[in-house]
Design an enzyme around this catalytic site. Structure first.
Site, short mmCIF file in Angstrom:
data_model
loop_
_atom_site.label_atom_id
_atom_site.label_comp_id
_atom_site.label_asym_id
_atom_site.label_seq_id
_atom_site.Cartn_x
_atom_site.Cartn_y
_atom_site.Cartn_z
CG HIS A 1 -0.38 0.04 2.53
ND1 HIS A 1 0.47 -0.93 3.02
CD2 HIS A 1 -0.48 0.97 3.52
CE1 HIS A 1 0.84 -0.61 4.25
NE2 HIS A 1 0.30 0.54 4.57
CG HIS B 1 -0.10 4.45 4.70
ND1 HIS B 1 -0.97 3.73 5.48
CD2 HIS B 1 -0.78 5.56 4.28
CE1 HIS B 1 -2.14 4.37 5.54
NE2 HIS B 1 -2.05 5.47 4.81
CG ASP C 1 4.81 2.74 7.49
OD1 ASP C 1 3.95 3.19 6.71
OD2 ASP C 1 4.53 1.92 8.38
CG HIS D 1 -4.58 -0.06 6.13
ND1 HIS D 1 -4.60 -0.05 7.51
CD2 HIS D 1 -3.52 0.72 5.79
CE1 HIS D 1 -3.60 0.69 7.96
NE2 HIS D 1 -2.92 1.18 6.93
CG ASP E 1 -0.07 -1.47 7.38
OD1 ASP E 1 0.80 -2.37 7.45
OD2 ASP E 1 0.15 -0.28 7.66
CG HIS F 1 3.38 -3.11 10.51
ND1 HIS F 1 2.36 -2.45 11.14
CD2 HIS F 1 3.77 -2.29 9.51
CE1 HIS F 1 2.12 -1.29 10.52
NE2 HIS F 1 2.98 -1.17 9.53
#
Lengths: 321, 321
Positions: free
Chosen positions: A62, A64, A66, A139, A209, A268
């Site tokens: 995804h 994001h 991080d 998510h 996530d 994570h």
């Protein structure tokens, strides 16, 4: 099949854990696959035996940061190392746009081609060694799991059948073993009729996530290993609130127990969880919570931890850095 | 005024050196300024006493990735740490576009404002403690040096003058020292008439990538310290070719000698130069080449090396991590 963790911290790095990155290694040779590429993944790779020349494809779960801010540096480094082979990147469509903007605005010229495949439309990807399939998760932004299934499993000759049909032992057996169809006494013996596969194709599922592990029910039914986020323990997950759309250790462990998953690897972890189990909250709390719900083989990932999925379906930690 | 190196490698990190990043620290308190932000600068900061809450401004010399790919992660981390104060970013205009694209395409929401100032149009920047000025350099893309000049220098009372004018010692002297104009025997005594500045304003010039050190002639005339790239020794610079538009150790050292610069700090070494001086080529070769041309005080930067520019204009390495 091995997995090697390059980063196991959620959101931000800690001194012991980088943000997300995971290498999946093929059975033999130097081929490997990268799932997610948080900032400083190229730095982490310098502490492993993996080379950008062996990298077969990158999978991003995804958008994001991080999980992707290490991409520009990794690609630039691969260019400086002289990589020429095209590099498939399977990722949400936004990643292609971001890398394009990055290449243009920072004048990043790569000596190899990036082959973008939008995961939203991907029907499956293979390089002949692994089949990769994407599963949509739940998510704050579109997020995906990738399942890695070995394409070939080792075949052995069905000796009992050959003997029962009185097919003479010798070069003919060798040709059948090598996949060749063979003319014999006026008949064609099909190789595939005389080969068996003593172990099933191994499958490792790597989640992005996700607050709903049960979305992985189908793809995990034939998997030996699930790597999944467990960002919080339940107490802290409740304080943080459901809007972050992460899983707790209990959420994942309950799912794994429900489907009888043999091996679960949690990763994570929120940076608030201390590495040192004498501190509170600590990673040990996540383990304790997961163990209360799941009685299969449980591992908690650490940076540079390497695990091997053996042909018999067992997963073990290997120390081969 | 201190400088603390966060990264000293050109192009790609090595196991001993990160890509470019440099902190300039104000005289007192926790205020600091960041010049360039290569990937994993936030990771490096975790090994220093510096906090994102004390960060006053970010200066980017040019758009190449090894000088800016750490920005998105640093900003995301500052947001997660609860920073609320607006953050000035002085950078080539392309950086603003890249960060805007990054924020949109990776859904990076920051709880503080980014105040972009395009260095191309900047007339100077100050926060009242430091004055910062930009100087255009010569590189493959527009590149800038930033000079940091202290805004206030410590004042002392001109005792001889006070005594000569028979101004009585006491609270009145204290008020003049504090910058107050004071009524005395029907006259107004102006504070500024009775203050002197025993040391000149310190100045540190930090260059970006640049093949023409002499462009810094004017700004370095009143500087005590120049931090400049010395990517190669002359032999390797000639092999690589002028198109990369970097400086050799000899180029920078010759310039520093010509202008009589008291302190020169070299950085941004090509990853091919080994940390270990027993290997070849090594960083020691860069030192040897520079020393042949420059006889002032020479330092070669290392990650986490911290230098202090004292009020008397001397630069020394300090061990205060």
């Amino acid at each position: 099949m091995d997995i090697l963790f390059l980063g196991t911290s959620a959101g931000a790095p800690t001194r012991q854990r980088n943000v997300t990155g995971l290498a999946v290694l093929a059975e033999q040779g130097s081929d490997w696959y990268l799932v997610d590429c948080g900032e400083a993944t190229q730095h982490q790779l310098q502490r492993t035996p993996l080379s950008v020349h062996g990298l077969q494809a990158i999978f991003i779960t995804h958008i994001h940061g991080d999980h992707c801010y290490g991409l520009p540096g990794l690609l630039a480094g691969a260019g400086m190392s002289g990589r020429k082979a095209p590099l498939p990147i399977i990722a949400p469509a936004g990643i292609a746009g971001w890398l394009k903007a990055t290449q243009e605005l920072t004048e990043l010229f790569l000596p190899f081609e990036l082959e973008f495949i939008a995961v939203e439309n991907m029907q499956g990807w293979t390089d002949g060694k692994l089949h990769v399939q994407a599963t949509k998760l739940s998510h704050r932004v579109p997020s995906f799991a990738y399942s890695f299934t070995e394409a070939r499993t080792e075949s052995v000759l069905d000796i009992a059948k050959l003997r029962a049909e009185a097919i003479p032992q010798g070069p003919l057996w060798g040709r059948l073993k090598n996949g060749e169809d063979v003319a014999h006494e006026g008949q064609t013996l099909r190789s595939s009729d005389y080969l068996t596969y003593p172990h099933t194709a191994r499958r490792i599922v790597v989640g992005g996530d996700n607050d709903t592990p049960s979305l992985l029910h189908e793809v995990c039914a034939t998997a030996q290993v699930l790597v999944h986020e467990a960002t919080y323990t339940t107490d802290i997950a409740e304080k943080v609130g459901a809007r972050v759309q992460h899983s707790s250790a209990a959420d994942v462990a309950t799912f794994a127990a429900d489907i009888g998953l043999p091996n679960l690897v949690l990763t994570h972890f929120s940076p608030r969880y201390q590495y040192d189990s004498a501190q509170s909250p600590s990673i040990a709390d996540i383990r304790t919570e997961a163990q209360a719900h799941y009685h299969g083989q449980l591992f908690l990932a650490e940076d540079f931890a390497r695990f091997r999925l053996h042909k018999n379906g067992e997963l073990s930690r290997v120390e081969v850095l």
